[in-house]
Design a protein around this motif. Structure first.
Motif, short mmCIF file in Angstrom:
data_model
loop_
_atom_site.label_atom_id
_atom_site.label_comp_id
_atom_site.label_asym_id
_atom_site.label_seq_id
_atom_site.Cartn_x
_atom_site.Cartn_y
_atom_site.Cartn_z
N TRP A 10 0.82 -1.21 0.00
CA TRP A 10 0.00 0.00 0.00
C TRP A 10 0.85 1.26 0.00
N LEU A 11 1.99 1.24 0.69
CA LEU A 11 2.90 2.39 0.65
C LEU A 11 3.45 2.59 -0.76
N LEU A 12 3.83 1.50 -1.42
CA LEU A 12 4.34 1.60 -2.78
C LEU A 12 3.25 2.08 -3.74
N LEU A 13 2.03 1.63 -3.55
CA LEU A 13 0.93 2.06 -4.40
C LEU A 13 0.74 3.58 -4.30
N VAL A 14 0.79 4.10 -3.09
CA VAL A 14 0.67 5.56 -2.90
C VAL A 14 1.86 6.27 -3.55
N ALA A 15 3.05 5.73 -3.39
CA ALA A 15 4.25 6.34 -3.99
C ALA A 15 4.13 6.37 -5.51
N VAL A 16 3.61 5.30 -6.10
CA VAL A 16 3.44 5.26 -7.56
C VAL A 16 2.45 6.34 -8.00
N ILE A 17 1.37 6.51 -7.26
CA ILE A 17 0.40 7.55 -7.59
C ILE A 17 1.05 8.93 -7.54
N VAL A 18 1.74 9.21 -6.45
CA VAL A 18 2.37 10.53 -6.28
C VAL A 18 3.41 10.78 -7.37
N LEU A 19 4.28 9.82 -7.61
CA LEU A 19 5.32 10.01 -8.62
C LEU A 19 4.74 10.09 -10.03
N PHE A 44 5.87 -1.76 -11.34
CA PHE A 44 4.76 -2.71 -11.34
C PHE A 44 5.22 -4.12 -11.01
N ALA A 45 6.48 -4.45 -11.25
CA ALA A 45 7.01 -5.73 -10.80
C ALA A 45 7.01 -5.75 -9.27
N ALA A 46 7.42 -4.65 -8.67
CA ALA A 46 7.42 -4.57 -7.21
C ALA A 46 6.00 -4.62 -6.66
N LEU A 47 5.07 -3.92 -7.32
CA LEU A 47 3.67 -3.99 -6.88
C LEU A 47 3.13 -5.42 -7.01
N GLY A 48 3.46 -6.09 -8.10
CA GLY A 48 3.00 -7.46 -8.29
C GLY A 48 3.58 -8.41 -7.27
N ALA A 72 -5.49 3.59 -15.57
CA ALA A 72 -6.05 4.80 -14.97
C ALA A 72 -4.97 5.86 -14.76
N ILE A 73 -3.78 5.44 -14.40
CA ILE A 73 -2.67 6.40 -14.25
C ILE A 73 -2.39 7.09 -15.58
N GLU A 74 -2.35 6.31 -16.65
CA GLU A 74 -2.07 6.90 -17.97
C GLU A 74 -3.17 7.89 -18.36
N LEU A 75 -4.42 7.56 -18.09
CA LEU A 75 -5.52 8.48 -18.38
C LEU A 75 -5.43 9.74 -17.51
N ALA A 76 -5.08 9.54 -16.24
CA ALA A 76 -4.94 10.68 -15.33
C ALA A 76 -3.78 11.58 -15.76
N GLN A 77 -2.68 10.98 -16.19
CA GLN A 77 -1.55 11.78 -16.67
C GLN A 77 -1.95 12.61 -17.88
N ALA A 78 -2.71 12.03 -18.77
CA ALA A 78 -3.16 12.76 -19.97
C ALA A 78 -4.06 13.91 -19.60
N ALA A 79 -4.78 13.79 -18.50
CA ALA A 79 -5.71 14.84 -18.08
C ALA A 79 -5.05 15.95 -17.28
#
Length: 113
Positions: A10-19, A44-48, A72-79
């Motif tokens: 969960w910490l890594l998931l939040v870090a991925v979102i922020v970065l 994503f290997a680490a998340l997996g 969703a990250i890619e769509l959010a980045q585009a927005a």
């Protein structure tokens, strides 16, 4: 081990979102575009891996959710206006996720012996 893996996941998931959604000016410069894809795959290997160890009975659901998360990250980045979404990044996420989940399955199999 499962509790630690859940916390780290969960910490890594939040870090991925922020970065992923931070303006590019706040991030280190990219030396070349291949490194960008490697970062996606490694993240994503680490998340997996962590997700598979944290939730071993839910690997299929985890896989589907993390694939959707990558999209969703890619769509959010585009927005955002300061980042750009790239489906090749999502493909790198999917490859990394496959590697991470495979490693998690191997670790779990070895631990069961």
């Amino acid at each position: 081990m499962q509790t630690s893996a859940r916390l780290l996941f969960w910490l890594l998931l939040v870090a991925v979102i922020v970065l992923s959604l931070s303006p590019a000016a706040y991030l280190p410069p990219q030396a070349f575009s291949l490194w960008d894809k490697a970062q996606h795959a490694l993240g994503f290997a680490a998340l997996g891996l962590l997700g598979g160890l944290a939730y071993p009975s839910r690997m299929r659901l985890l896989s589907a959710c993390l694939l959707a998360f990558g999209g969703a990250i890619e769509l959010a980045q585009a927005a955002t206006g300061w980042r750009s979404g790239d489906w090749a990044d999502w493909l790198a996420d999917a490859i990394g996720l496959t590697v991470g989940l495979t490693l998690a399955a191997l670790v779990l199999r070895l631990r069961a012996r």
